[in-house]
Write a protein that holds these residues in place. Structure first.
Motif, short mmCIF file in Angstrom:
data_model
loop_
_atom_site.label_atom_id
_atom_site.label_comp_id
_atom_site.label_asym_id
_atom_site.label_seq_id
_atom_site.Cartn_x
_atom_site.Cartn_y
_atom_site.Cartn_z
N SER A 1 0.82 -1.20 0.00
CA SER A 1 0.00 0.00 0.00
C SER A 1 0.86 1.25 0.00
O SER A 1 2.05 1.21 0.32
CB SER A 1 -0.91 0.00 1.23
N HIS A 2 0.23 2.38 -0.37
CA HIS A 2 0.95 3.65 -0.39
C HIS A 2 1.54 3.97 0.99
O HIS A 2 2.69 4.40 1.10
CB HIS A 2 0.01 4.77 -0.82
N LEU B 1 4.48 1.64 1.86
CA LEU B 1 5.65 2.02 1.06
C LEU B 1 6.25 3.32 1.57
O LEU B 1 7.47 3.46 1.67
CB LEU B 1 5.26 2.17 -0.41
N PHE B 2 5.38 4.27 1.90
CA PHE B 2 5.85 5.55 2.43
C PHE B 2 6.60 5.35 3.74
O PHE B 2 7.67 5.94 3.95
CB PHE B 2 4.66 6.50 2.65
N GLN C 1 5.14 12.17 -4.34
CA GLN C 1 5.18 10.84 -4.94
C GLN C 1 4.11 9.92 -4.35
O GLN C 1 3.77 8.89 -4.94
CB GLN C 1 6.57 10.21 -4.74
N PHE C 2 3.57 10.29 -3.19
CA PHE C 2 2.58 9.45 -2.51
C PHE C 2 1.21 10.10 -2.47
O PHE C 2 0.32 9.66 -1.75
CB PHE C 2 3.06 9.15 -1.09
N ASP D 1 -2.18 11.12 -4.54
CA ASP D 1 -3.01 10.92 -5.73
C ASP D 1 -3.93 12.12 -5.84
O ASP D 1 -4.88 12.25 -5.07
CB ASP D 1 -3.82 9.63 -5.61
N ARG E 1 9.63 4.24 -9.72
CA ARG E 1 8.17 4.05 -9.53
C ARG E 1 7.40 5.21 -10.14
O ARG E 1 6.37 5.03 -10.79
CB ARG E 1 7.86 3.91 -8.04
N ARG F 1 5.18 4.87 -13.74
CA ARG F 1 3.75 4.83 -13.43
C ARG F 1 2.97 5.68 -14.43
O ARG F 1 3.37 6.79 -14.76
CB ARG F 1 3.50 5.34 -12.01
#
Length: 204
Positions: free
Chosen positions: A2-3, A6-7, A132-133, A135, A199, A203
């Motif tokens: 998940s975001h 990963l964060f 980057q995280f 949306d 990434r 993407r």
């Protein structure tokens, strides 16, 4: 992954890699004891809010004015992260933390906060790291989401840096006896930066 997971993984790798902030926490812990090390950790973590604010409001304004510019910033940020990662991979590590003269705990805290706030490289890093995280379609308020990420980064920084402060003497001895250990931590951070950059670049 998940975001958020990963964060967190990226944030911890970045925080653990030897750098001016965590080495100063270790230096405080060695020279003044665990309390000073933990206070320095809190100071550096508190400074994260300043950089998060600059990044959040700036990115939110950019997205409102030009979604294309936001996309370009993310691509540029990905390239920047890859560049930082390559530099970290080439690093030779940091063998030791330099001790600093004893100071009152409130001074240690203030110096740590100000030192973090006045570092333009940290501001630049947050401007390219946090988006980057995010949306922009599903995140709702971009600024609010970036503040959430910044708060999460600050909390993990408190945990990691406080552990450095509490274990400063042992960590300092370890770094002195194994100078290449810092280089391996830099390689971990470098691989993380490059992964993040790729990434973003790959993407859709």
């Amino acid at each position: 992954m998940s975001h958020i997971a990963l964060f967190l993984a990226a944030s911890v790798a970045i925080t653990v890699a030897p750098g001016p902030d965590n080495l100063q926490v270790i230096a405080r812990g060695i020279s003044q004891g665990r309390a000073a090390g933990c206070v320095a950790a809190l100071g550096f973590a508190a400074g994260v809010l300043f950089h998060t604010s600059l990044a959040a409001f700036g990115i939110a304004a950019l997205l409102r004015s030009s979604p294309l510019a936001f996309h370009i910033l993310k691509l540029a940020g990905g390239a920047y992260l890859i560049w930082v990662g390559i530099k970290a991979l080439k690093s030779q590590g940091l063998a030791s933390a330099h001790e600093r003269p004893p100071q009152p705990l409130r001074t240690v805290f203030a110096q740590s906060v100000i030192g973090n706030m006045l570092n333009p490289k940290v501001t630049l890093f947050f401007i390219v790291f946090l988006p980057q995280f995010v949306d922009p379609v599903s995140a709702g308020s971009v600024a609010a989401h970036m503040f959430e990420l910044g708060l999460l980064f600050m909390l993990q920084t408190i945990v990691v840096f406080s552990l450095f402060g509490l274990c400063a003497s042992a960590i300092g001895t370890w770094l002195k006896r194994q100078p290449r250990s810092g280089a391996w931590l830099d390689r971990l951070a470098g691989a993380t930066f490059i992964t993040l950059g790729l990434r973003v670049a790959l993407r859709n």
